[in-house]
Design a protein around this motif. Structure first.
Motif, PDB file in Angstrom:
ATOM      1  N   GLU A  38       0.828  -1.205   0.000  1.00 27.33           N
ATOM      2  CA  GLU A  38       0.000   0.000   0.000  1.00 27.33           C
ATOM      3  C   GLU A  38       0.866   1.260   0.000  1.00 27.33           C
ATOM      4  O   GLU A  38       0.626   2.198  -0.759  1.00 27.33           O
ATOM      5  N   ALA A  42       0.885   0.347  -4.696  1.00 28.61           N
ATOM      6  CA  ALA A  42       0.344  -0.787  -5.459  1.00 28.61           C
ATOM      7  C   ALA A  42      -1.167  -0.654  -5.602  1.00 28.61           C
ATOM      8  O   ALA A  42      -1.824  -0.023  -4.767  1.00 28.61           O
ATOM      9  N   ASP A  43      -1.721  -1.262  -6.658  1.00 30.28           N
ATOM     10  CA  ASP A  43      -3.177  -1.240  -6.828  1.00 30.28           C
ATOM     11  C   ASP A  43      -3.831  -2.269  -5.888  1.00 30.28           C
ATOM     12  O   ASP A  43      -3.134  -3.078  -5.255  1.00 30.28           O
ATOM     13  N   ALA A  44      -5.155  -2.209  -5.805  1.00 27.51           N
ATOM     14  CA  ALA A  44      -5.863  -3.052  -4.834  1.00 27.51           C
ATOM     15  C   ALA A  44      -5.565  -4.548  -5.004  1.00 27.51           C
ATOM     16  O   ALA A  44      -5.289  -5.236  -4.015  1.00 27.51           O
ATOM     17  N   ASP A 147       4.686  -8.262 -10.882  1.00 28.49           N
ATOM     18  CA  ASP A 147       3.938  -8.052  -9.635  1.00 28.49           C
ATOM     19  C   ASP A 147       4.435  -9.007  -8.552  1.00 28.49           C
ATOM     20  O   ASP A 147       4.592  -8.633  -7.387  1.00 28.49           O
ATOM     21  N   HIS A 174     -10.079  -3.117   0.319  1.00 30.19           N
ATOM     22  CA  HIS A 174      -9.351  -3.638  -0.842  1.00 30.19           C
ATOM     23  C   HIS A 174      -9.799  -5.067  -1.167  1.00 30.19           C
ATOM     24  O   HIS A 174      -9.992  -5.424  -2.324  1.00 30.19           O
ATOM     25  N   CYS A 178     -11.925  -6.512  -4.636  1.00 26.20           N
ATOM     26  CA  CYS A 178     -11.324  -7.478  -5.564  1.00 26.20           C
ATOM     27  C   CYS A 178     -12.101  -8.772  -5.695  1.00 26.20           C
ATOM     28  O   CYS A 178     -11.775  -9.608  -6.535  1.00 26.20           O
TER      29      CYS A 178
END
Ligand code: FE
Length: 186
Positions: A38, A42-44, A147, A174, A178
């Motif tokens: 976080e 970074a994205d969720a 990633d 988060h 997702c």
């Protein structure tokens, strides 16, 4: 029980399990890894992958000392498999690849390898050691490999004894965001 609660229950019930030879337990390690993700922007999905990357350690039944007994529990495969009922590839693939990502990073970055914790160094041996050149080049071409490599760097830094962090609930938004759309069987 909501699907997020179902996942969180594994951490709340079993998260005090030792993190194989490290000074933090599974819950602390999960939160520290996700927090680093976080903080890095970074994205969720990658934050969630970071939080849940060792889910397989919590759901297998090989015991807490599996690595010290010289067994590779393949927790990355078990975890990604179970979590595929809840999430898509952007969450499950970095989890599935996070052990290979360690083998990759050790092949490209000696400082990374030298800074591995003793437990990580030991498990690296069980997992096959650093990648050879051809495996290394092949790995990084795979979808979500980059990633997974980022996750793996946060993973290695997420072993700080006594670090103050938010709790699991901090990450609920988060995880919720997702989840794959529920089917009629959910
Ligand atoms: Fe880990």
């Amino acid at each position: 029980m909501s699907r997020v609660d179902e996942i969180f229950a594994a951490y709340l019930n079993k998260g005090s399990r030792a993190y194989g030879g490290e000074r933090v337990n599974q819950l602390e390690h999960a939160i520290q890894t996700a927090l680093l993700a976080e903080q890095s922007g970074a994205d969720a999905p990658l934050i969630v992958a970071s939080l849940l990357h060792d889910f397989g350690h919590l759901v297998h039944n090989f015991g807490e000392d599996v690595f010290s007994r010289g067994l590779d529990d393949r927790h990355e495969i078990i975890g990604a498999g179970k979590l595929s009922a809840f999430f898509g590839d952007a969450v499950t693939m970095p989890i599935k690849l996070h052990v290979d990502a360690k083998r990759y990073l050790c092949a490209i970055d000696h400082a990374y390898q030298n800074n591995l914790s003793p437990a990580s160094t030991w498990s690296l041996k069980l997992q096959g050691g650093p990648f050879a050149a051809a495996e290394r080049d092949e790995f990084i071409k795979r979808p979500f490999a980059a990633d997974a490599a980022n996750l793996r760097r946060w993973d290695e830094s997420a072993k700080q004894f006594g670090l103050l962090t938010p709790n699991l609930e901090h990450f609920r938004k988060h995880v919720q965001a997702c989840l794959i759309v529920a089917t009629e069987h959910d």
